[in-house]
Scaffold this active site. Structure first.
Site, PDB file in Angstrom:
ATOM      1  N   LYS A   8       0.836  -1.221   0.000  1.00  0.00           N
ATOM      2  CA  LYS A   8       0.000   0.000   0.000  1.00  0.00           C
ATOM      3  C   LYS A   8       0.855   1.250   0.000  1.00  0.00           C
ATOM      4  O   LYS A   8       2.040   1.240   0.372  1.00  0.00           O
ATOM      5  CB  LYS A   8      -0.956   0.022   1.188  1.00  0.00           C
ATOM      6  CG  LYS A   8      -0.306  -0.080   2.581  1.00  0.00           C
ATOM      7  CD  LYS A   8       0.189   1.223   3.187  1.00  0.00           C
ATOM      8  CE  LYS A   8       0.801   1.024   4.568  1.00  0.00           C
ATOM      9  NZ  LYS A   8       1.545   2.144   5.117  1.00  0.00           N
ATOM     10  N   ASP A 123      -2.232  -1.892  10.482  1.00  0.00           N
ATOM     11  CA  ASP A 123      -2.324  -1.708   9.025  1.00  0.00           C
ATOM     12  C   ASP A 123      -3.082  -2.835   8.329  1.00  0.00           C
ATOM     13  O   ASP A 123      -3.381  -2.734   7.139  1.00  0.00           O
ATOM     14  CB  ASP A 123      -0.904  -1.671   8.420  1.00  0.00           C
ATOM     15  CG  ASP A 123      -0.372  -0.254   8.313  1.00  0.00           C
ATOM     16  OD1 ASP A 123      -1.183   0.691   8.323  1.00  0.00           O
ATOM     17  OD2 ASP A 123       0.860  -0.105   8.200  1.00  0.00           O
TER      18      ASP A 123
HETATM   19  O1  C5P Z   1      -0.309  -2.075  15.408  1.00  0.00           O
HETATM   20  P1  C5P Z   1       1.136  -2.199  15.060  1.00  0.00           P
HETATM   21  O2  C5P Z   1       1.823  -3.289  15.836  1.00  0.00           O
HETATM   22  O3  C5P Z   1       1.387  -2.299  13.597  1.00  0.00           O
HETATM   23  O4  C5P Z   1       1.836  -0.816  15.508  1.00  0.00           O
HETATM   24  C1  C5P Z   1       3.218  -0.683  15.623  1.00  0.00           C
HETATM   25  C2  C5P Z   1       3.535   0.516  16.513  1.00  0.00           C
HETATM   26  O5  C5P Z   1       3.203   1.723  15.847  1.00  0.00           O
HETATM   27  C3  C5P Z   1       2.742   0.563  17.802  1.00  0.00           C
HETATM   28  O6  C5P Z   1       3.405  -0.120  18.846  1.00  0.00           O
HETATM   29  C4  C5P Z   1       2.662   2.045  18.099  1.00  0.00           C
HETATM   30  O7  C5P Z   1       3.856   2.473  18.724  1.00  0.00           O
HETATM   31  C5  C5P Z   1       2.627   2.678  16.712  1.00  0.00           C
HETATM   32  N1  C5P Z   1       1.272   3.012  16.264  1.00  0.00           N
HETATM   33  C6  C5P Z   1       0.621   4.093  16.823  1.00  0.00           C
HETATM   34  N2  C5P Z   1      -0.639   4.422  16.394  1.00  0.00           N
HETATM   35  C7  C5P Z   1      -1.240   3.711  15.402  1.00  0.00           C
HETATM   36  C8  C5P Z   1      -0.581   2.618  14.814  1.00  0.00           C
HETATM   37  C9  C5P Z   1       0.679   2.293  15.265  1.00  0.00           C
HETATM   38  O8  C5P Z   1       1.143   4.760  17.719  1.00  0.00           O
HETATM   39  N3  C5P Z   1      -2.462   4.049  15.003  1.00  0.00           N
END
Ligand code: C5P
Length: 279
Positions: A8, A123
């Site tokens: 993406k 994501d």
């Molecule tokens: O959800 P995911 O594990 O992909 O997110 C990775 C990191 O990115 C999270 O630990 C957080 O620090 C940050 N994040 C965030 N806000 C979001 C998505 C991700 O702060 N909406």
């Protein structure tokens, strides 16, 4: 079963604040591209994958959707650079959810798959939805997704360039400053630009609130963005939390020629089209 997992690009990405769960509230226009990993899935006793590096979101996705006692063996042919803001690992996980739903006749709707995807990673929901809808609007932590609902006059072409540094999503979010208020114009302008089918108009309204913190952490992103901007003679932007930067161009030929120019300078570059779901 074999399935493609589509990378993406975030055409817009607004950071609207910090949530009580520590995540950030986002609003982003996410568009799928034809750059893909290939995933092979085979029924097996346990759940496993051949992916060697770090957290395996595919295994997490399989565990989240499969009933107790049902297994799968996953093999991934990687082409999407990881840590590149192209959602590589998340696209793989989204493809695994869609494939297992079909392979094991689980009967889940897109909405149900999106709900499961939210437990796998922020994501993943948008990457499940964009396989069906094309461009989507992602909100909340990433769990709220809806079709962007614009009729795009003609598909866009992208030039991707990656400086070869790993940009940590966590570190970039930790350094970003949230907006005081959402800017309604960003989404409005992007919708109108996409509808027009005019790459130049889309280019003018690209925006990503994670770009400044990612560039502050990794000056290599600034240099790659400059190289891309000079090559295509237009604005460029970063996707997700980086480090990949991209340009939107009018034709596949223009994209291919830019890729040749950038690659000749020893920088990773690739062209991709907008992915259009088969309806
Ligand atoms: O959800 P995911 O594990 O992909 O997110 C990775 C990191 O990115 C999270 O630990 C957080 O620090 C940050 N994040 C965030 N806000 C979001 C998505 C991700 O702060 N909406």
């Amino acid at each position: 079963m074999t399935i493609e997992a589509y990378a993406k690009i975030n055409l817009t990405l607004e950071v609207l604040g910090t949530r009580p769960d520590g995540y950030h509230a986002l609003r982003s226009v996410v568009i799928p591209t034809t750059l893909s990993d290939t995933i092979c899935l085979e029924k097996a006793d346990g759940i496993s994958s051949d992916f060697a590096g770090g957290d395996d979101l595919c295994v997490k996705a399989a565990k989240a959707i499969l009933p107790e006692g049902v297994g799968v063996r996953i093999e991934i042919e990687k082409r999407i650079p990881s840590g590149g803001g192209l959602g590589g690992g998340s696209a793989d996980a989204a493809a695994v959810l869609v494939a297992l739903n079909e392979m094991y006749s689980l009967g889940k709707s897109v909405g149900e798959l999106v709900e499961i995807a939210a437990r796998v990673g922020s994501d993943v929901p948008s990457l499940v939805a964009s396989r069906t809808y094309g461009p989507v609007l992602m909100e909340g932590r990433g769990e709220k997704v809806s079709p962007l609902g614009v009729a795009i006059a003609k598909p866009f072409h992208f030039v991707l360039a990656n400086p070869g540094v790993h940009s940590s999503t966590k570190e970039v979010f930790a350094k970003c400053v949230s907006r005081v208020a959402e800017d309604e114009k960003i989404l409005y302008n992007m919708r109108r630009a996409l509808e027009s089918g005019n790459a130049r108009l889309v280019t003018e309204v690209l925006s990503n609130d994670l770009e400044a913190p990612a560039m502050a952490l990794h000056p290599e992103i600034v240099r790659t963005a400059e190289l891309l901007r000079e090559t295509v003679s237009s604005r460029v932007a970063m996707t997700g939390s980086g480090a990949t930067v991209f340009a939107v161009v009018e034709s596949r030929e223009a994209a291919e020629s830019a890729v040749r120019a950038i690659s000749s300078k020893g920088v990773w570059a690739l062209d991709a089209d907008m992915y259009c779901p088969v309806v």
